[in-house]
Motif scaffolding. Structure first.
Motif, short mmCIF file in Angstrom:
data_model
loop_
_atom_site.label_atom_id
_atom_site.label_comp_id
_atom_site.label_asym_id
_atom_site.label_seq_id
_atom_site.Cartn_x
_atom_site.Cartn_y
_atom_site.Cartn_z
N GLN A 66 1.68 6.32 -7.27
CA GLN A 66 0.53 7.00 -7.62
C GLN A 66 0.85 8.46 -7.67
OE1 GLN A 66 -2.58 6.04 -8.78
NE2 GLN A 66 -2.78 8.14 -9.16
N LEU A 108 2.60 -0.03 -11.22
CA LEU A 108 1.53 0.07 -10.37
C LEU A 108 0.39 -0.88 -10.63
CD1 LEU A 108 0.10 1.45 -7.98
CD2 LEU A 108 -0.87 3.15 -9.59
N GLU A 126 0.71 -1.18 0.00
CA GLU A 126 0.06 0.11 0.10
C GLU A 126 0.98 1.26 0.03
OE1 GLU A 126 -2.55 -0.30 3.31
OE2 GLU A 126 -3.82 -1.81 2.56
N GLN A 178 -0.73 -3.72 -7.86
CA GLN A 178 -1.98 -4.07 -7.48
C GLN A 178 -2.64 -5.47 -7.53
OE1 GLN A 178 -4.13 -1.19 -9.90
NE2 GLN A 178 -3.89 0.44 -8.46
N ARG A 200 -1.34 -7.32 -4.69
CA ARG A 200 -1.90 -6.98 -3.50
C ARG A 200 -3.10 -7.87 -3.38
NH1 ARG A 200 -5.89 -3.32 -2.57
NH2 ARG A 200 -5.39 -2.08 -4.61
N GLU A 221 2.31 1.77 -3.29
CA GLU A 221 1.14 2.13 -4.39
C GLU A 221 0.92 3.66 -4.08
OE1 GLU A 221 -1.69 -1.73 -4.85
OE2 GLU A 221 -2.13 -0.26 -3.18
#
Length: 217
Positions: free
Chosen positions: A41, A76, A34, A80, A83, A37
């Motif tokens: 971002q 990314l 997280e 994801q 994750r 990420e």
């Protein structure tokens, strides 16, 4: 340390603890993802900002910024997906642990019920209920025998009792009939018996006068 040593060489481990350790490790990894990420971002947003600023004045710099944005977006996206896989593993482990806990609780409940019932079987229950019924019947018989012998040794004439009972019944019936024939309220003056006697005397006197009149003729 000994537990870790045995675990390293394939020693037996507690399944519950192993599941908890795995879940903790996965959640820690998810936290790291997280954070990564969030970093990617922000990097994408910065590259977009650079491309916008240089879109007119420096098209080459704007193009390079867009290329870096694309690469970062792909990174990314992969992160994801990773994750998502880790979250699925966490959910699977938690569900499995929950099922194990449920089964352990159910097993404990079954053991408790077995301990409660012990050697109790339907046949023994029926046998016990039959014994209770027999003892209840015996108690009733004993009670009846005791009550039937209550007047033992006492000389009682049953015919005399019947006659006395009949007299009491007759007296009760007469009392009720008299109570029904007597009016609730009587006006002041002579009683009904005196009125009846006076009426008879008046009638006799009238008849005597009629007879005297007939003889005089």
């Amino acid at each position: 340390m000994m537990a870790g040593f045995m675990s390293y060489f394939g020693g037996r481990r507690d399944p519950k603890q192993s599941s908890r350790d795995a879940i903790v490790t996965l959640r820690q990894q998810l936290q790291m993802i997280e954070k990564k990420e969030e970093y990617l971002q922000k990097k994408i947003e910065e590259e977009v900002k650079k491309a916008r600023e240089n879109a007119v004045s420096n098209r080459a710099a704007a193009t390079n910024a867009l290329r870096r944005k694309k690469v970062t977006e792909q990174e990314l996206e992969k992160l994801q997906n990773t994750r998502f896989q880790l979250e699925m593993q966490v959910n699977t482990l938690e569900s499995a642990s929950f099922n194990v806990e449920n089964m352990a609780a159910m097993k404990k409940a079954a053991t408790a019920m077995k301990d409660i019932h012990g050697k109790l079987t339907p046949g023994k229950v029926d046998e016990t209920m039959q014994e209770i019924e027999e003892q209840t019947q015996l108690a009733n018989e004993v009670s009846q025998a005791i009550s039937s012998n209550t007047y033992m040794g006492v000389d009682i004439d049953e015919e005399e009792l019947k006659e006395e009972l009949a007299n009491l019944e007759e007296e009760e019936l007469n009392s009720r009939l008299m109570a029904d024939s007597v009016p609730v309220h009587h006006p002041a003056g002579p009683s009904r018996i005196e009125d009846k006697r006076q009426a008879v005397e008046d009638d006799e006197e009238a008849q005597l006068k009629e007879l005297q009149a007939a003889l005089a003729m």
